[in-house]
Design an enzyme around this catalytic site. Structure first.
Site, PDB file in Angstrom:
ATOM      1  N   ARG A  84       0.817  -1.206   0.000  1.00 16.25           N
ATOM      2  CA  ARG A  84       0.000   0.000   0.000  1.00 16.25           C
ATOM      3  C   ARG A  84       0.854   1.260   0.000  1.00 16.25           C
ATOM      4  O   ARG A  84       0.301   2.360   0.001  1.00 16.25           O
ATOM      5  CB  ARG A  84      -0.886   0.020   1.251  1.00 16.25           C
ATOM      6  N   ARG A 123     -21.142  -3.167   3.871  1.00 16.63           N
ATOM      7  CA  ARG A 123     -20.288  -4.358   4.000  1.00 16.63           C
ATOM      8  C   ARG A 123     -20.493  -5.057   5.342  1.00 16.63           C
ATOM      9  O   ARG A 123     -20.496  -4.425   6.394  1.00 16.63           O
ATOM     10  CB  ARG A 123     -18.814  -3.960   3.852  1.00 16.63           C
ATOM     11  N   ARG A 167     -10.056   6.700   4.819  1.00 16.98           N
ATOM     12  CA  ARG A 167      -9.301   5.619   4.167  1.00 16.98           C
ATOM     13  C   ARG A 167      -9.152   5.867   2.678  1.00 16.98           C
ATOM     14  O   ARG A 167      -8.143   5.500   2.077  1.00 16.98           O
ATOM     15  CB  ARG A 167      -9.951   4.274   4.461  1.00 16.98           C
TER      16      ARG A 167
HETATM   17  P1  ADP Z   1     -10.234  -2.457   2.934  1.00 17.11           P
HETATM   18  O1  ADP Z   1     -10.733  -3.802   2.503  1.00 17.11           O
HETATM   19  O2  ADP Z   1     -11.330  -1.560   3.386  1.00 17.11           O
HETATM   20  O3  ADP Z   1      -9.346  -1.814   1.892  1.00 17.11           O
HETATM   21  P2  ADP Z   1      -8.269  -3.788   4.605  1.00 17.11           P
HETATM   22  O4  ADP Z   1      -8.949  -4.925   5.242  1.00 17.11           O
HETATM   23  O5  ADP Z   1      -7.408  -4.098   3.428  1.00 17.11           O
HETATM   24  O6  ADP Z   1      -9.353  -2.663   4.231  1.00 17.11           O
HETATM   25  O7  ADP Z   1      -7.381  -3.015   5.666  1.00 17.11           O
HETATM   26  C1  ADP Z   1      -7.908  -2.616   6.916  1.00 17.11           C
HETATM   27  C2  ADP Z   1      -6.872  -1.797   7.665  1.00 17.11           C
HETATM   28  O8  ADP Z   1      -5.717  -2.603   7.928  1.00 17.11           O
HETATM   29  C3  ADP Z   1      -6.328  -0.575   6.923  1.00 17.11           C
HETATM   30  O9  ADP Z   1      -7.170   0.547   7.058  1.00 17.11           O
HETATM   31  C4  ADP Z   1      -4.972  -0.396   7.625  1.00 17.11           C
HETATM   32  O10 ADP Z   1      -5.127   0.196   8.902  1.00 17.11           O
HETATM   33  C5  ADP Z   1      -4.530  -1.824   7.825  1.00 17.11           C
HETATM   34  N1  ADP Z   1      -3.758  -2.312   6.661  1.00 17.11           N
HETATM   35  C6  ADP Z   1      -4.104  -3.286   5.790  1.00 17.11           C
HETATM   36  N2  ADP Z   1      -3.160  -3.482   4.869  1.00 17.11           N
HETATM   37  C7  ADP Z   1      -2.165  -2.596   5.142  1.00 17.11           C
HETATM   38  C8  ADP Z   1      -0.917  -2.289   4.534  1.00 17.11           C
HETATM   39  N3  ADP Z   1      -0.486  -2.931   3.435  1.00 17.11           N
HETATM   40  N4  ADP Z   1      -0.157  -1.303   5.104  1.00 17.11           N
HETATM   41  C9  ADP Z   1      -0.563  -0.658   6.204  1.00 17.11           C
HETATM   42  N5  ADP Z   1      -1.734  -0.889   6.807  1.00 17.11           N
HETATM   43  C10 ADP Z   1      -2.544  -1.849   6.292  1.00 17.11           C
HETATM   44  P1  ADP Z   2     -12.079  -4.173  -0.798  1.00 13.05           P
HETATM   45  O1  ADP Z   2     -11.387  -5.440  -0.379  1.00 13.05           O
HETATM   46  O2  ADP Z   2     -11.528  -3.632  -2.077  1.00 13.05           O
HETATM   47  O3  ADP Z   2     -12.130  -3.149   0.281  1.00 13.05           O
HETATM   48  P2  ADP Z   2     -14.528  -5.775  -0.635  1.00 13.05           P
HETATM   49  O4  ADP Z   2     -14.250  -6.984  -1.455  1.00 13.05           O
HETATM   50  O5  ADP Z   2     -14.479  -5.893   0.827  1.00 13.05           O
HETATM   51  O6  ADP Z   2     -13.585  -4.544  -1.146  1.00 13.05           O
HETATM   52  O7  ADP Z   2     -15.948  -5.205  -1.102  1.00 13.05           O
HETATM   53  C1  ADP Z   2     -16.559  -4.089  -0.465  1.00 13.05           C
HETATM   54  C2  ADP Z   2     -18.069  -4.327  -0.387  1.00 13.05           C
HETATM   55  O8  ADP Z   2     -18.631  -4.259  -1.707  1.00 13.05           O
HETATM   56  C3  ADP Z   2     -18.471  -5.676   0.172  1.00 13.05           C
HETATM   57  O9  ADP Z   2     -19.650  -5.486   0.924  1.00 13.05           O
HETATM   58  C4  ADP Z   2     -18.759  -6.527  -1.074  1.00 13.05           C
HETATM   59  O10 ADP Z   2     -19.749  -7.518  -0.826  1.00 13.05           O
HETATM   60  C5  ADP Z   2     -19.277  -5.489  -2.061  1.00 13.05           C
HETATM   61  N1  ADP Z   2     -18.885  -5.743  -3.461  1.00 13.05           N
HETATM   62  C6  ADP Z   2     -17.692  -6.198  -3.915  1.00 13.05           C
HETATM   63  N2  ADP Z   2     -17.686  -6.251  -5.266  1.00 13.05           N
HETATM   64  C7  ADP Z   2     -18.901  -5.794  -5.686  1.00 13.05           C
HETATM   65  C8  ADP Z   2     -19.518  -5.593  -6.981  1.00 13.05           C
HETATM   66  N3  ADP Z   2     -18.850  -5.875  -8.114  1.00 13.05           N
HETATM   67  N4  ADP Z   2     -20.772  -5.109  -7.009  1.00 13.05           N
HETATM   68  C9  ADP Z   2     -21.425  -4.811  -5.855  1.00 13.05           C
HETATM   69  N5  ADP Z   2     -20.915  -4.982  -4.625  1.00 13.05           N
HETATM   70  C10 ADP Z   2     -19.661  -5.466  -4.526  1.00 13.05           C
END
Ligand code: ADP
Ligand code: ADP
Ligand code: ZN
Length: 214
Positions: A84, A123, A167
């Site tokens: 990231r 979500r 974020r």
């Molecule tokens: P999302 O699916 O909403 O993008 P993630 O589950 O990937 O969120 O990440 C949740 C949180 O975990 C981030 O907001 C950050 O605090 C931490 N995190 C995840 N991946 C990284 C990374 N590669 N570097 C730093 N922090 C991270």
């Molecule tokens: P990220 O890991 O990039 O943060 P997630 O896979 O957690 O994203 O997806 C975020 C939310 O959007 C979840 O609630 C998921 O079920 C929904 N979602 C993911 N892909 C799609 C799509 N193509 N259309 C509608 N909803 C989606």
């Protein structure tokens, strides 16, 4: 896999790794496992995750490198949510060189900020296996219960409207530079993430299979 929070990285990665029988290495999931187990690393990460800030590179890199060193990653893996930052990408390059391997492809899932916010807002995450659902777009068969493992679904403590906006800003500032980093390395493939989960998966599967057979 690159994309703004809410783009669908976790959802797509889970489907793809099931199909290709590869480990799904998601840094966010690893942090949440450490948090729920109350490990020292989890305690170090907690304030950052709760605020929606990035956990410091050093802690993050160590955690992911340890995961990649396990036997199940020998035949390949899919990284989701890592790297990231540019420093993480550089550390990843070094780790992969040491492992005698390299990246095949960096898919970027592109959605508008509005789409990301609507997706994040609905979500629900499984407490047991980490699978994600959406209250409208991908609801579980039984409300509040994971289809895969029967675990309880919850809304992450960092899934609040304020944290979502923050974020997305953090992504723009710290992670977007990676788009150029991987474009210059010739690895970036941009995908339209606005379609249905199935549509995006078909497109993703095609580019990944192409890149990995080349
Ligand atoms: P999302 O699916 O909403 O993008 P993630 O589950 O990937 O969120 O990440 C949740 C949180 O975990 C981030 O907001 C950050 O605090 C931490 N995190 C995840 N991946 C990284 C990374 N590669 N570097 C730093 N922090 C991270
Ligand atoms: P990220 O890991 O990039 O943060 P997630 O896979 O957690 O994203 O997806 C975020 C939310 O959007 C979840 O609630 C998921 O079920 C929904 N979602 C993911 N892909 C799609 C799509 N193509 N259309 C509608 N909803 C989606
Ligand atoms: Zn589950």
């Amino acid at each position: 896999m690159l994309g703004v929070p809410g783009a669908g990285k976790g959802t797509q990665a889970e489907l793809l790794t099931e199909a290709l029988e590869l480990p799904h290495v998601a840094s966010g999931v690893l942090f949440r496992e450490h948090l729920s187990k109350g490990t020292e690393l989890g305690e170090q990460a907690r304030v950052y995750v709760d605020r929606g800030d990035l956990v410091p590179d050093e802690v993050t890199i160590r955690m992911v490198a340890e995961r990649l060193s396990r036997a199940d990653c020998r035949e390949g893996f899919l990284l989701d949510g890592f790297p990231r930052t540019v420093a993480q990408a550089e550390a990843l390059d070094q780790t992969l060189t040491q492992m005698g391997t390299e990246l095949n492809i960096v898919p970027l899932i592109k959605v508008s900020e509005e789409t990301a916010l609507v997706r994040l807002g609905g979500r629900w995450t499984c407490r047991k296996c980490g699978d994600v659902y959406h209250q409208l777009f991908n609801p579980p068969q039984v409300e509040g219960v994971c289809d895969e493992c029967g675990g309880e679904l919850y809304q992450r403590s960092d899934d609040t409207p304020e944290t979502h906006r923050h974020r997305i800003e953090v992504y723009s500032e710290q992670t977007m530079p990676l788009i150029d980093y991987y474009r210059q390395a010739g690895l970036l493939v941009e995908l339209d993430g606005e379609g249905s989960i199935e549509q995006v998966q078909v497109a993703l599967r095609m580019v990944v299979e192409q890149a990995c057979s080349a």
